[in-house]
Design a protein around this motif. Structure first.
Motif, PDB file in Angstrom:
ATOM      1  N   GLN A  50       0.831  -1.209   0.000  1.00 53.94           N
ATOM      2  CA  GLN A  50       0.000   0.000   0.000  1.00 53.94           C
ATOM      3  C   GLN A  50       0.867   1.261   0.000  1.00 53.94           C
ATOM      4  N   LEU A  51       1.910   1.262   0.830  1.00 53.04           N
ATOM      5  CA  LEU A  51       2.776   2.440   0.910  1.00 53.04           C
ATOM      6  C   LEU A  51       3.569   2.649  -0.374  1.00 53.04           C
ATOM      7  N   VAL A  52       4.036   1.574  -0.993  1.00 50.27           N
ATOM      8  CA  VAL A  52       4.750   1.702  -2.269  1.00 50.27           C
ATOM      9  C   VAL A  52       3.820   2.303  -3.315  1.00 50.27           C
ATOM     10  N   ARG A  53       2.607   1.771  -3.405  1.00 49.81           N
ATOM     11  CA  ARG A  53       1.658   2.294  -4.384  1.00 49.81           C
ATOM     12  C   ARG A  53       1.323   3.755  -4.093  1.00 49.81           C
ATOM     13  N   GLN A  54       1.129   4.084  -2.821  1.00 50.38           N
ATOM     14  CA  GLN A  54       0.790   5.454  -2.461  1.00 50.38           C
ATOM     15  C   GLN A  54       1.934   6.408  -2.794  1.00 50.38           C
ATOM     16  N   GLN A  55       3.171   5.990  -2.542  1.00 50.34           N
ATOM     17  CA  GLN A  55       4.307   6.849  -2.875  1.00 50.34           C
ATOM     18  C   GLN A  55       4.412   7.062  -4.377  1.00 50.34           C
ATOM     19  N   VAL A  56       4.215   6.019  -5.152  1.00 52.95           N
ATOM     20  CA  VAL A  56       4.263   6.140  -6.614  1.00 52.95           C
ATOM     21  C   VAL A  56       3.184   7.107  -7.093  1.00 52.95           C
ATOM     22  N   VAL A  57       1.977   6.951  -6.589  1.00 51.14           N
ATOM     23  CA  VAL A  57       0.860   7.804  -7.009  1.00 51.14           C
ATOM     24  C   VAL A  57       1.110   9.259  -6.617  1.00 51.14           C
ATOM     25  N   LEU A  58       1.550   9.490  -5.375  1.00 45.27           N
ATOM     26  CA  LEU A  58       1.767  10.871  -4.933  1.00 45.27           C
ATOM     27  C   LEU A  58       2.899  11.550  -5.695  1.00 45.27           C
ATOM     28  N   GLN A  59       3.961  10.816  -6.006  1.00 41.73           N
ATOM     29  CA  GLN A  59       5.041  11.414  -6.780  1.00 41.73           C
ATOM     30  C   GLN A  59       4.596  11.729  -8.206  1.00 41.73           C
ATOM     31  N   LEU A  60       3.792  10.856  -8.793  1.00 40.23           N
ATOM     32  CA  LEU A  60       3.254  11.140 -10.125  1.00 40.23           C
ATOM     33  C   LEU A  60       2.308  12.337 -10.077  1.00 40.23           C
ATOM     34  N   GLN A  91      -1.594  25.545  -7.048  1.00 36.94           N
ATOM     35  CA  GLN A  91      -0.587  26.069  -6.122  1.00 36.94           C
ATOM     36  C   GLN A  91      -0.949  25.751  -4.681  1.00 36.94           C
ATOM     37  N   ALA A  92      -2.229  25.755  -4.382  1.00 36.81           N
ATOM     38  CA  ALA A  92      -2.670  25.486  -3.004  1.00 36.81           C
ATOM     39  C   ALA A  92      -2.485  24.022  -2.611  1.00 36.81           C
ATOM     40  N   VAL A  93      -2.635  23.108  -3.554  1.00 34.03           N
ATOM     41  CA  VAL A  93      -2.528  21.683  -3.196  1.00 34.03           C
ATOM     42  C   VAL A  93      -1.090  21.166  -3.250  1.00 34.03           C
ATOM     43  N   GLU A  94      -0.214  21.844  -3.970  1.00 28.74           N
ATOM     44  CA  GLU A  94       1.162  21.338  -4.116  1.00 28.74           C
ATOM     45  C   GLU A  94       1.871  21.126  -2.773  1.00 28.74           C
ATOM     46  N   PRO A  95       1.831  22.070  -1.826  1.00 33.39           N
ATOM     47  CA  PRO A  95       2.519  21.835  -0.544  1.00 33.39           C
ATOM     48  C   PRO A  95       1.941  20.639   0.231  1.00 33.39           C
ATOM     49  N   LYS A  96       0.649  20.434   0.107  1.00 28.33           N
ATOM     50  CA  LYS A  96       0.024  19.288   0.785  1.00 28.33           C
ATOM     51  C   LYS A  96       0.519  17.972   0.193  1.00 28.33           C
ATOM     52  N   ILE A  97       0.642  17.945  -1.119  1.00 27.51           N
ATOM     53  CA  ILE A  97       1.135  16.737  -1.789  1.00 27.51           C
ATOM     54  C   ILE A  97       2.579  16.470  -1.371  1.00 27.51           C
ATOM     55  N   ILE A  98       3.398  17.513  -1.354  1.00 28.40           N
ATOM     56  CA  ILE A  98       4.806  17.366  -0.967  1.00 28.40           C
ATOM     57  C   ILE A  98       4.908  16.810   0.451  1.00 28.40           C
ATOM     58  N   GLU A  99       4.121  17.344   1.356  1.00 32.19           N
ATOM     59  CA  GLU A  99       4.152  16.865   2.748  1.00 32.19           C
ATOM     60  C   GLU A  99       3.715  15.404   2.832  1.00 32.19           C
ATOM     61  N   ASN A 100       2.709  15.034   2.072  1.00 33.27           N
ATOM     62  CA  ASN A 100       2.253  13.638   2.097  1.00 33.27           C
ATOM     63  C   ASN A 100       3.278  12.687   1.482  1.00 33.27           C
ATOM     64  N   VAL A 101       3.995  13.128   0.452  1.00 35.26           N
ATOM     65  CA  VAL A 101       5.068  12.299  -0.125  1.00 35.26           C
ATOM     66  C   VAL A 101       6.119  12.034   0.946  1.00 35.26           C
ATOM     67  N   LYS A 102       6.508  13.080   1.668  1.00 34.79           N
ATOM     68  CA  LYS A 102       7.511  12.924   2.731  1.00 34.79           C
ATOM     69  C   LYS A 102       7.016  11.980   3.825  1.00 34.79           C
ATOM     70  N   GLN A 103       5.745  12.101   4.192  1.00 35.48           N
ATOM     71  CA  GLN A 103       5.186  11.250   5.245  1.00 35.48           C
ATOM     72  C   GLN A 103       5.148   9.788   4.809  1.00 35.48           C
ATOM     73  N   VAL A 104       4.761   9.522   3.577  1.00 33.04           N
ATOM     74  CA  VAL A 104       4.707   8.145   3.081  1.00 33.04           C
ATOM     75  C   VAL A 104       6.107   7.548   3.036  1.00 33.04           C
TER      76      VAL A 104
END
Length: 171
Positions: A50-60, A91-104
């Motif tokens: 699940q975490l591998v898939r989530q990281q791939v999706v968030l980075q894409l 622009q508003a969602v980009e920082p949230k995505i970055i933070e979630n990539v780091k968390q995953v």
């Protein structure tokens, strides 16, 4: 010597059409044990997948948002009337995505996993990841990943406060 093991899953289960595991050391037992014809993975394997898939999706998704922002900057209001609004939302969602990539990535490391490499092929993205001394290869269909990225983006956009965004745009 590497011990190749191959297990087939349905696409709807994990989004992958195959998993392969290889031991890095020939003295290591395989990651699954056959008992009465049933194959078992370690208890945390599902969380790892699940975490591998989530990281791939968030980075894409992150790459997609950056690409779309650049395209929207280049577009004039002649071609896209609401380009500024769409750009502001991205622009508003980009920082949230970055933070979630780091968390995953942190969660994956805590579990003992790490993505080693990703390769894009014609119809699939091939991901190699290490988990508990084994290297797993997962193949994700591009259509499946695109759908997951779109769902994630909709979830992020739903979290954006439109009135706050409008105040920031027009100040």
């Amino acid at each position: 010597m590497l011990l190749p093991l191959k297990v087939k899953y349905s696409q709807s289960y994990t989004g992958c059409y195959s998993h392969e595991a290889q031991a890095e050391d020939k003295g290591v037992n395989p990651p699954m044990v056959e008992n009465d014809g049933v194959l078992y993975f370690p208890a945390e394997y599902e969380a790892f997948v699940q975490l591998v898939r989530q990281q791939v999706v968030l980075q894409l998704l992150w790459r997609m948002v950056i690409y779309d922002q650049e395209r929207l900057k280049a577009e004039t209001e002649q071609t896209i009337k609401a380009a500024r609004i769409f750009h502001a939302y991205l622009q508003a969602v980009e920082p949230k995505i970055i933070e979630n990539v780091k968390q995953v990535k942190r969660d994956l490391r805590q579990l003992g996993g790490q993505i080693l490499q990703e390769k894009q092929e014609k119809h699939v993205r091939v991901v190699e990841a290490r988990f508990r001394g084994f290297i797993y290869t997962q193949h994700f269909h591009n259509v499946f990943l695109k759908t997951l990225c779109e769902q994630e983006l909709l979830a992020y956009l739903g979290d954006v406060d439109g009135s706050l965004l409008m105040k920031q745009m027009f100040v």
